[in-house]
Design an enzyme around this catalytic site. Sequence first.
Site, mmCIF file in Angstrom:
data_model
loop_
_atom_site.group_PDB
_atom_site.id
_atom_site.type_symbol
_atom_site.label_atom_id
_atom_site.label_comp_id
_atom_site.label_asym_id
_atom_site.label_seq_id
_atom_site.Cartn_x
_atom_site.Cartn_y
_atom_site.Cartn_z
ATOM 1 N N SER A 184 1.510 -7.528 -10.306
ATOM 2 C CA SER A 184 0.640 -6.846 -9.335
ATOM 3 C C SER A 184 1.172 -5.523 -8.788
ATOM 4 C CB SER A 184 0.329 -7.778 -8.168
ATOM 5 O OG SER A 184 -0.674 -8.689 -8.547
ATOM 6 N N SER A 194 -2.860 -6.652 -8.597
ATOM 7 C CA SER A 194 -3.649 -6.668 -7.373
ATOM 8 C C SER A 194 -3.315 -5.544 -6.399
ATOM 9 C CB SER A 194 -3.427 -8.007 -6.666
ATOM 10 O OG SER A 194 -2.094 -8.103 -6.202
ATOM 11 N N LYS A 217 0.383 -2.440 1.339
ATOM 12 C CA LYS A 217 -0.703 -3.309 0.874
ATOM 13 C C LYS A 217 -1.186 -4.158 2.054
ATOM 14 C CE LYS A 217 -1.274 -6.640 -2.992
ATOM 15 N NZ LYS A 217 -0.530 -7.313 -4.084
#
Lengths: 485, 478
Positions: free
Chosen positions: A177, A153, A78
């Site tokens: 997330s 996310s 990420k």
Amino acid sequence: MPFIDLNLQQLQSKLAGGEFSSRELTRAYLDRINATGGSLNSFITICEESAMAAAEAADIRRKKGDAAPLTGIPLAVKDIFNTEGIRTTAGSRILENYVAPYDATAVARLKEQGAVLLGKLNMDEFAMGSSNENSAAGPCRNPWDPSKVPGGSSGGSAAAVAARQAVATLGTDTGGSIRQPAGHCGVVGLKPTYGRVSRYGVIAYASSLDQVGPLARTVGDCALLLQAVAGYDPADSTSVDTPVPDYSAALGEDVRGLKIGLPKEYFIDGLDADVKQAVETAVAVYRDLGAEIVEVSLPHTDYAVACYYLVATAEASSNLARYDGVRYGRRIDNGSGLIDMYCSSRAEGFGDEVKRRIMLGTYALSSGYYDAYYLRAQKVRTLIRDDFNKAFDQVDLLLTPVSPTPAFKLGEKVNDPLQMYLSDIFTIPVNLAGTCAMSVPCGFSGQNLPIGLQLIGRPFGEETLLRAGHAYQQVTEWHLQKAKI
Amino acid sequence: MSSLFEPVIGLEVHVQLTTDTKIFCGCSTEFGRTPNSQTCPVCLGLPGALPVLNRQVVENAIKAGLATNCRIAPRSVFARKNYFYPDLPKGYQISQFELPICEHGWLDIETEGRGPQRIGITRIHMEEDAGKLLHAEGEGGSRVDLNRACTPLLEIVSEPDMRSADEAIAYLKKLHQIVVYLGICDGNLEEGSFRCDANVSVRPRGQEEFGTRAELKNINSFRFIREAIDYEIERQIELIEDGGTVIQETRLFDSDKGTTRSMRGKEEAHDYRYFPDPDLLPLTVAPEWVERVRTELPELPEAKLARYQQELGLKPYDAEVLTADRKVAEYFEACLARHDNPKLCANWVQGDIQRKLNETGLAVNAIPVTPELLAGLLKRIDDKSISSNIAKQVFELIWESGKDADTIIEEKGLKQVTDSGAIEALVDEVLANCQPQVEQYRSGQTKVLGFMVGQVMKASRGKANPQLVNELLRKKLD
């Protein structure tokens, strides 16, 4: 079987057996990313050159007989993990050209093993969001249906695994997330216990909730990646100095006699019918495998979302104060003074959701409101943690849906933040309690969208999670389904 | 000063700790290096960096707490103080707020007019310093130097227990002396190692509740602190007497004008939104740790002062001068260890040594006359090898050459003449040359004896033992 269909365990043995090199493998993944990445928008940065160089180095290391478990394995992280020399944006305009001078501990641990970093994955800005629509790099799309969100996310982290652009990825989970996008994309996502993986070098959203974790197609692969990044880090005072067990060793055991609790507050009226059915079917699978199923109660569940949006936003309002245009990141200076520079840089640098949460958090901490909001939320947090502790006195694991619905359409909830916040209703309590949980694919909706079940374990009970998740994947084939992309 | 009003003063002191590394990272704290050369992701506040507490800072805070009679909290909490400023890289300062490491302490001071007073210490907490803004000549804008960012500070907050600038100075000097004695601060006011903010208010005498206070900042010497407080007291009294009201505000001291001026505006509207720092666990200090630190504390100035008077028999004034500075006391004790005559050692250290320190501006541990050399000189005084007057000459020669007293006495032939035969010859010579004085003496004007002693001493070029000269003269005259 093409490289990209192999799982991490298989890649390990084939690399070790010399069936192909890390260079060939990495090339195949980069080609796959280049062919499919554009439409999905799963990557913010693709590290073609450095990936090939790392692959070459890995091949040399393997020849020397010095290979670690992840040597030569192509992975992606990420874009919230700092990576030395590679842009790290956190999905924000304010960091659009920011290049960190150091590696996050988790990234450093992967590099030490000789893993190959394919690139940096799309995400909601500063990890704030449940749909990956709040990204300065534009929304990421769901590989199963590009009109749907991948969740957030860590949307890019889940989508990339589902689209077989990386065999496994790292994400972060503050209120769901990792687990929610894993559920929406039909992959496994594990949020370890708070303190299990170092947060050093991970751009902070809410420090007391943030935790790093793996996403992969199989539970076994998650165990391998968790093994590499877990463990005490003196640079993170909140990381816990407790031994890291051999996670893969836990996979062999069955679930006979395991006590699994179904929290009644999680099986509510608003639950999507397909989700309900898929999770109930999963419960039946566990019963058949010899687990004992009991109903339990987590009485303060209703307060979790409100509590989370006070605690998380309060911490975020402070964590994001450093993005002020002074030292790094975007600066808008109209020459009209310091205050104006601060305001313009932050007004233009942050997106709406980030601003909304900064304002909420600032309000919650303001003098005169602190007791009513922040302090009260902390008390509620203790109650929620106690709920879990009591439940774990009775059972070994909890089983719940990951999300109330499968992935929704892009744009469907952007104008209704509250509705968006409620999509994390089943994942948020786990972060508040600080314990571990995992999302495992358990079916598909009528629209052929993946559905996830959530297993919640005791603090530092990752082994039990992995054992139960692996047992489930041995008798189901949901994780073997491929998104048509 | 109008006697109708009583000033009320409380002080907040920032003590910069002399640890090798910063409070939350491993960077050096050395002063005066190239801007931003002593920084890392943590003290630069880079995205993702996290603080790790320096244990030495905690130990120093415990020392300060014990030396000021505080209770050491078994559990204390770091909190974030949120505000924006370019020298504050994270947009918040890590400090302690609700649960500081030390509370409920006190220091006793002597006051004029109020006798001994106990000044309460509300709290001592640990925090990080901010960086510095540099405003380069001829260049637009400002530059930020973050070398100082994240260096460790103690903030020591007093109760509003002082009633005059004198009392404030007495408290500050005592506190300064303690932190320097503890070896946790270099005590340098100009470099900002010991910074003071003063909260000053006035109230009609006899009134219980406090007046509105002004916070005075930017004061970097004891003299300026006195000037700032005195000015502020006058200003507030005049304001009230003219029918005005004091407003709560921060005022900057202007050392050129000797006045304070308001820095009203945005600074006043701060809501720091303190909350516990989620990156740092609550700090637990085990009782064993506190006890270990307690046993390792050096002798503090107050105890030393008492010992010098009670055990060494020094006068209060001498004891005070000697203990004022830990290094001077150490010098004195080193000298005493080699020559066990407390009064003589004390006289010389607080006399000639102190005079030399004042003249040269040198630190006591940097002067050419080491405690060993001074002790060597004092031995020769006590064994009557030289007189006190000759000793002063020898002292100057030691200072210049670094040679020991015996060498100098030998080289210069300064050894005192105690041979009565040799002195008697000189006495006879003087008596022969001073007939008028001899007659005066015999007629009862015995004061002239002094003159004749002087003449003998002169003839011996100072080397004759004055006592012996005296005795011989009397014997011959009476």
